[in-house]
Design a protein around this motif. Structure first.
Motif, PDB file in Angstrom:
ATOM      1  N   THR A 265     -45.734  -0.957  13.583  1.00 43.27           N
ATOM      2  CA  THR A 265     -46.580   0.306  14.364  1.00 43.27           C
ATOM      3  C   THR A 265     -47.665  -0.394  15.105  1.00 43.27           C
ATOM      4  N   PRO A 266     -47.920   0.220  16.291  1.00 40.99           N
ATOM      5  CA  PRO A 266     -48.797  -0.343  17.312  1.00 40.99           C
ATOM      6  C   PRO A 266     -50.280  -0.482  16.773  1.00 40.99           C
ATOM      7  N   LYS A 267     -50.858  -1.488  17.032  1.00 41.74           N
ATOM      8  CA  LYS A 267     -52.250  -1.749  16.695  1.00 41.74           C
ATOM      9  C   LYS A 267     -53.167  -1.663  17.947  1.00 41.74           C
ATOM     10  N   LEU A 268     -54.337  -1.200  17.855  1.00 40.25           N
ATOM     11  CA  LEU A 268     -55.314  -1.060  18.857  1.00 40.25           C
ATOM     12  C   LEU A 268     -56.625  -1.573  18.465  1.00 40.25           C
ATOM     13  N   GLY A 269     -57.129  -2.559  19.264  1.00 39.06           N
ATOM     14  CA  GLY A 269     -58.582  -3.137  18.869  1.00 39.06           C
ATOM     15  C   GLY A 269     -59.123  -3.461  20.309  1.00 39.06           C
TER      16      GLY A 269
END
Length: 416
Positions: A265-269
């Motif tokens: 799944t996409p990861k945002l940081g």
């Protein structure tokens, strides 16, 4: 003075009172003192540490990087401008900086890692419980072994009393010249034989007591009174730890599936880099300078999809294997349960017949004692009837203990 004497006798009675212990107490004490129980606390601590480490994934991740390089060529302007001199960059370059990243959205990865740690801990805990459950059957063997020995010793005293009664009758007949001394010696020899049996039974009981003492970490001796358990109603509820272990294994597999999915799944940081070096971000400034950069980073993994299908299929295979193990366990357990219930019915029918036989044997023995006194039968004849009655009583004792042992083994088999 009489009151003080009464109090002293009462105190003496308390000090000499027999210690009593029940089967349930033995279960509890054996569990508390079994070395494997210590593992449960270690499992809880390991689970706590693993979850804490997983949750720290929400904390800022900081890296300090230092770098010194030398390169054979640097960027230069391809043209020369009049009245402007631009110094080329040095081929030796230096920088030290901090890289700080903060997870904003991880697709549920940390949450699933927490569930995975809990599932793994539950499996370890239930594996320990499976071993602890086996204690009950071992305690049953020792506990009911002691009870049977006690009943055999009690019956042996009654048999010795009957033989002594026969000896009295035979001695009177010997004085009157009705029988030979050898007839009296037959009874005395049988009395010695019973005294030998008493020594053997006491030795067996002492061995059982020592073994039970070892399990429950309590000093038991020949004065310890073991409570005879009541016949219990065994419910159909199956509480075996193996079933909970299978459930925990299925939970672990589901947690692993979710981790496989969240891996893709996409990861945002958010991130921040700040440091000091030569050159800085201004490549035309050939000197040491500070620099920083901040922003948001989106990571969309693609390569994980290559193996996702196979990984999930492997986990499905593991789930099916757990179900096969559950079915196999229940099959064997149900087979044992059917056999134990049939044994209970059989033993109860034997006990009913034992009562009839004991009544008859007692009547025959009492009649033979009167016949011995009147010289109608010999001491051998009387002894035969005494032993026959004793054997009938011992058989009933064996059946009663066997019934209780089977019943409590069935209870342990279902863990209820």
């Amino acid at each position: 003075m009489k009151k003080l004497k009464y109090l002293f006798l009462l105190f003496l009675g308390f000090t000499n009172a027999q210690e009593t212990i029940s089967l349930e107490q033995c279960y509890q004490l054996s569990r508390e003192n079994y070395p494997l129980i210590k593992k449960q606390e270690l499992i809880k601590k390991s689970e706590q540490y693993t979850i804490e480490n997983a949750l720290k994934g929400w904390l800022p991740q900081i890296n300090i990087v230092g770098q010194a390089t030398y390169q054979n060529e640097v960027t230069e302007l391809p043209i020369k401008l009049p009245n402007i001199s631009v110094d080329p960059l040095s081929k030796d370059q230096y920088k030290v900086y901090a890289d700080v990243s903060q997870t904003i959205y991880d697709g549920g990865n940390i949450k699933n890692q927490k569930k995975l740690a809990q599932a793994q801990a539950e499996i370890q805990s239930q594996q320990t419980e499976v071993e602890l459950d086996k204690l009950k059957e071992r305690i049953n063997q020792l506990y009911f072994g002691i009870l049977q020995t006690d009943k055999q010793l009690a019956q042996l005293q009654l048999t010795k009393s009957d033989i002594n009664e026969g000896i009295k009758k035979a001695e009177a007949q010997l004085k009157n010249g009705v029988i030979f001394r050898s007839n009296l010696d037959v009874l005395k020899a049988e009395l010695v034989k019973n005294e030998q049996r008493e020594i053997e039974l006491k030795s067996v009981k002492q061995t059982y007591l020592q073994m039970l003492s070892f399990f429950i970490k309590r000093n038991l001796d020949e004065n310890t009174q073991l409570q005879t358990p009541e016949k219990t109603l065994v419910t159909e509820t199956n509480n075996r730890s193996e079933l909970k272990l299978f459930d925990a294994q299925k939970t672990l597999i589901e947690a692993q599936k979710k981790l496989v999915n969240t891996k893709n799944t996409p990861k945002l940081g958010a991130f921040f880099q700040g440091g000091y070096g030569k050159p800085g971000f201004n490549m035309l400034k050939n000197e040491f300078d500070t620099f920083y950069m901040a922003g948001v980073r989106l990571n969309i993994p693609i390569s994980g999809f290559y193996t996702q299908k196979n990984e999930l299929q492997l986990l499905n295979n593991q789930s099916q294997d757990v179900e096969i193990q559950r079915e196999n366990f229940l099959f064997n357990q149900n087979f044992t349960e059917i056999q134990q219930k049939k044994d209970l019915d059989k033993i109860q029918n034997l006990i009913d017949k034992d009562d009839e036989l004991i009544t008859l044997r007692k009547s025959i023995k009492n009649a033979s004692l009167a016949q011995l006194e009147n010289g109608v039968i010999t001491t051998n004849d009387y002894l035969r009837e005494v032993n026959a009655e004793e054997q009938a009583v011992l058989t009933k004792i064996s059946h009663e203990i066997q019934y209780l042992l089977t019943q409590y083994n069935l209870k342990a088999n279902l863990n209820n």
